[in-house]
Design an enzyme around this catalytic site. Structure first.
Site, short mmCIF file in Angstrom:
data_model
loop_
_atom_site.label_atom_id
_atom_site.label_comp_id
_atom_site.label_asym_id
_atom_site.label_seq_id
_atom_site.Cartn_x
_atom_site.Cartn_y
_atom_site.Cartn_z
N ARG A 59 0.81 -1.22 0.00
CA ARG A 59 0.00 0.00 0.00
C ARG A 59 0.84 1.27 0.00
O ARG A 59 0.50 2.26 -0.62
CB ARG A 59 -0.95 0.00 1.21
N ASP B 130 -16.22 8.31 8.80
CA ASP B 130 -15.05 7.45 8.61
C ASP B 130 -13.81 8.34 8.68
O ASP B 130 -13.89 9.55 8.46
CB ASP B 130 -15.10 6.74 7.24
C1 LIG Z 1 -13.39 -2.91 7.17
S1 LIG Z 1 -14.13 -1.33 7.05
C2 LIG Z 1 -15.73 -1.69 7.72
C3 LIG Z 1 -16.83 -0.96 6.97
C4 LIG Z 1 -18.25 -1.24 7.47
N1 LIG Z 1 -18.42 -0.79 8.83
C5 LIG Z 1 -18.60 -2.69 7.35
O1 LIG Z 1 -18.72 -3.39 8.37
O2 LIG Z 1 -18.78 -3.18 6.22
C6 LIG Z 1 -13.32 -0.43 8.37
C7 LIG Z 1 -13.44 1.08 8.23
O3 LIG Z 1 -13.00 1.67 9.44
C8 LIG Z 1 -12.34 2.88 9.14
N2 LIG Z 1 -11.45 3.25 10.26
C9 LIG Z 1 -10.28 2.69 10.65
N3 LIG Z 1 -9.75 3.35 11.69
C10 LIG Z 1 -10.61 4.37 11.98
C11 LIG Z 1 -10.61 5.41 12.95
N4 LIG Z 1 -9.61 5.54 13.85
N5 LIG Z 1 -11.64 6.27 12.96
C12 LIG Z 1 -12.65 6.15 12.06
N6 LIG Z 1 -12.71 5.19 11.10
C13 LIG Z 1 -11.69 4.31 11.07
C14 LIG Z 1 -11.58 2.56 7.85
O4 LIG Z 1 -11.25 3.72 7.13
C15 LIG Z 1 -12.57 1.65 7.13
O5 LIG Z 1 -13.34 2.35 6.19
#
Ligand SMILES: C[S@@+](CC[C@H](N)C(=O)[O-])C[C@H]1O[C@@H](n2cnc3c(N)ncnc32)[C@H](O)[C@@H]1O
Length: 284
Positions: free
Chosen positions: A42, A151
């Site tokens: 990445r 997000d």
């Molecule tokens: C695997 S995705 C899950 C998406 C959705 N909630 C689902 O279950 O399908 C995880 C998301 O968490 C976000 N994320 C990671 N760390 C974060 C943080 N500290 N604050 C807010 N969002 C965060 C990432 O950018 C990503 O879009």
């Protein structure tokens, strides 16, 4: 530890350790050695785009705490995997039970507030919005219903806000949802669909790092925190659960992802279904 080599770039153990610490400090995301190749892949893209000669140079930029670079780094490092109606049992529960219950519960205010706290590219908040439209058709014009979708990653938020998806992303959802909530053939592209304005009007997208202060006062009736806490350590998780608890209305629900649990914080919630937790009406 094995160093990963490619003709032009080399990620040393020290650089990898620095990157792990950096991402932990700013986003709470815990990376271990099993993520080394993913990190390399990445970030190599960024090192290349910046026309840098090494990871060392890139780490120097991060060490200078360059405000402009941080969002690119975060956007590259987050895992954004999601899909429409992922973990369908949550949406079945919303449509069949919970949203009707909220109509009874919130009769006085005629207001429902939902927070989707790691919304990624938008499939999750749009699935919630579809569930709301399906279950509460006759209330939509007279009730104040809002979904906040947040997000940390600005790229996924932009995609979510646009609401444009390749057709194959919605192939598994019911035909009636496809025809009611998605417009086909966006511009020249016959293979894309756009979320309807009815869905888009229900959702507000905002950037929010869960580790930072939350500007919202709540209370929320439903909070989705699915498939994000798995990236955090236990202390961060417990801290977040306490904050979600405070922001939930009494009787409000917290939804977690399939492999996630509340750990010791479970004692403050009632487990009412598969990864669905209710904040009791009376504090325990
Ligand atoms: C695997 S995705 C899950 C998406 C959705 N909630 C689902 O279950 O399908 C995880 C998301 O968490 C976000 N994320 C990671 N760390 C974060 C943080 N500290 N604050 C807010 N969002 C965060 C990432 O950018 C990503 O879009």
């Amino acid at each position: 530890m094995n160093e990963i080599r490619e003709p032009a770039y080399r990620l040393t153990d020290d650089e990898f350790r620095f990157i792990c610490q950096y991402v932990y400090d700013i986003a709470g995301i815990v990376l271990n050695d099993s993520k080394r190749e993913m990190v390399y892949r990445r970030l190599t893209r960024i090192v290349r785009e910046r026309k840098l000669s090494s990871f060392s140079e890139y780490c120097q930029i991060l060490k200078q705490n360059d405000e402009r670079e941080r969002p690119y780094f975060i956007n590259a490092i987050t895992t954004n995997l999601t899909s429409f109606f992922r973990e369908k049992h949550h949406f079945d529960f919303l449509i069949d039970e919970e949203l009707q219950r909220l109509i009874q519960k919130n009769q006085a205010q005629k207001r429902i507030r939902i927070w989707c706290s790691a919304s990624s590219t938008g499939e999750e908040p749009y699935s919630i919005a579809i569930s709301v439209c399906e279950a509460l058709k006759s209330y939509l014009s007279s009730w104040d219903i809002k979904i906040l979708a947040t997000d940390i990653d600005s790229d996924v938020l932009a995609k979510a806000k646009a609401g444009i998806y390749d057709m194959h992303r919605i192939e598994d959802i019911p035909e009636t949802y496809k025809s009611t909530y998605f417009k086909r053939g966006i511009g020249q592209n016959a293979n894309q669909v756009k979320a309807s304005s009815q869905l888009q009007n229900l959702i507000t997208f905002k950037q929010l790092n869960l580790l930072h202060e939350w500007p919202m006062k709540g209370p929320f009736d439903l909070i989705f925190c699915r498939n994000v806490i798995i990236y955090f350590d236990k202390a961060t998780q417990q801290d977040l659960f306490a904050r979600y608890y405070e922001l939930l209305s009494p009787g409000g629900l917290l939804f977690l992802g399939h492999s996630e649990n509340l750990g010791p914080f479970q004692k403050y919630f009632e487990n009412i279904g598969r990864t669905i937790f209710r904040k009791p009406i009376v504090k325990v």
